[in-house]
Scaffold this motif. Sequence first.
Motif, PDB file in Angstrom:
ATOM      1  N   VAL A  45       0.859  -1.183   0.000  1.00 28.66           N
ATOM      2  CA  VAL A  45       0.000   0.000   0.000  1.00 28.66           C
ATOM      3  C   VAL A  45       0.894   1.231   0.000  1.00 28.66           C
ATOM      4  O   VAL A  45       1.745   1.383   0.883  1.00 28.66           O
ATOM      5  CB  VAL A  45      -0.940   0.015   1.222  1.00 28.66           C
ATOM      6  N   ILE A  46       0.718   2.074  -1.004  1.00 24.95           N
ATOM      7  CA  ILE A  46       1.480   3.320  -1.095  1.00 24.95           C
ATOM      8  C   ILE A  46       0.607   4.453  -0.563  1.00 24.95           C
ATOM      9  O   ILE A  46      -0.530   4.631  -1.012  1.00 24.95           O
ATOM     10  CB  ILE A  46       1.906   3.619  -2.550  1.00 24.95           C
ATOM     11  N   LEU A  47       1.133   5.191   0.387  1.00 21.27           N
ATOM     12  CA  LEU A  47       0.386   6.280   1.019  1.00 21.27           C
ATOM     13  C   LEU A  47       1.055   7.603   0.679  1.00 21.27           C
ATOM     14  O   LEU A  47       2.220   7.820   1.026  1.00 21.27           O
ATOM     15  CB  LEU A  47       0.357   6.058   2.538  1.00 21.27           C
ATOM     16  N   ARG A  48       0.334   8.488   0.012  1.00 22.31           N
ATOM     17  CA  ARG A  48       0.913   9.745  -0.473  1.00 22.31           C
ATOM     18  C   ARG A  48       0.263  10.976   0.136  1.00 22.31           C
ATOM     19  O   ARG A  48       0.607  12.096  -0.215  1.00 22.31           O
ATOM     20  CB  ARG A  48       0.774   9.841  -1.996  1.00 22.31           C
ATOM     21  N   HIS A  49      -0.745  10.782   0.989  1.00 19.31           N
ATOM     22  CA  HIS A  49      -1.470  11.933   1.528  1.00 19.31           C
ATOM     23  C   HIS A  49      -1.203  12.101   3.026  1.00 19.31           C
ATOM     24  O   HIS A  49      -1.054  11.112   3.740  1.00 19.31           O
ATOM     25  CB  HIS A  49      -2.971  11.780   1.273  1.00 19.31           C
ATOM     26  N   PRO A  50      -1.191  13.351   3.492  1.00 16.95           N
ATOM     27  CA  PRO A  50      -0.923  13.604   4.905  1.00 16.95           C
ATOM     28  C   PRO A  50      -2.153  13.336   5.758  1.00 16.95           C
ATOM     29  O   PRO A  50      -3.265  13.233   5.235  1.00 16.95           O
ATOM     30  CB  PRO A  50      -0.563  15.093   4.924  1.00 16.95           C
ATOM     31  N   PRO A  51      -1.958  13.225   7.071  1.00 17.61           N
ATOM     32  CA  PRO A  51      -3.106  13.008   7.964  1.00 17.61           C
ATOM     33  C   PRO A  51      -3.986  14.250   8.070  1.00 17.61           C
ATOM     34  O   PRO A  51      -3.556  15.350   7.718  1.00 17.61           O
ATOM     35  CB  PRO A  51      -2.457  12.673   9.302  1.00 17.61           C
TER      36      PRO A  51
END
Lengths: 96, 133
Positions: free
Chosen positions: B21-27
């Motif tokens: 899983v690639i995560l590119r967005h901030p919290p």
Amino acid sequence: MMLHLLNRSPQFDGIYWDLSEAFGAEDHLLLIEDACYAALPAAAASLAAFGGRVSVLSEDAASRGLLDRLSDGVTVVDMAGFVALTATFPRSLSWF
Amino acid sequence: MTDDETAPAADTQPISLDLLVILRHPPHGSSWLREGVDVALVAAAFGQAVGLLFQGDGVFALVEGQGAGPLGQKGTHAQLAMLEMYDIERLWVSASALRARGLTLADLALPALALEADEIDHLVHAQPRTLLF
């Protein structure tokens, strides 16, 4: 071998960088929707990392008035070409 | 993969997960990160070997010291704290994303491995399935 699909305009430069990190030597990039703007000569820097292995979807480029303005280094594919690309590459990854 | 490719880092090459899983967005700003972590947790709960790659603003997901939002929104730090419980221990971050944001591995709340661009290329291509959030 992977087909990368991108739909963001070059103003989102972060996604172009992230994609370039994952982009392999035998990969191909297809610009769709707002990513068509990256195929303009003025945006060539945004595609520099992809080694000329870049296509743009003609239907999306045409609807944006871009067909006669595209960089020579970007090949134009239509919907049938899009389907052919997805058949050629075993895997696809969408960047959005 | 071609034969003339240079040998990648030992940490990235042999690993073939069930799901990357690639995560590119901030919290906090959107639900992309939460949804991506949810997918990873669900897959892990079904016994899949899952790894996470943090790129771009996604590296902010790992920053130490996060909390709830001003209106009590939950954020994602509690979710990330559950990763180990679900045996999701393979966490990679883009080294360039860290550098561009003035961060180092010491700023992160969880142990992660920093990868340069060529290592990210190898990691992504070694996986049968990748989801991007």
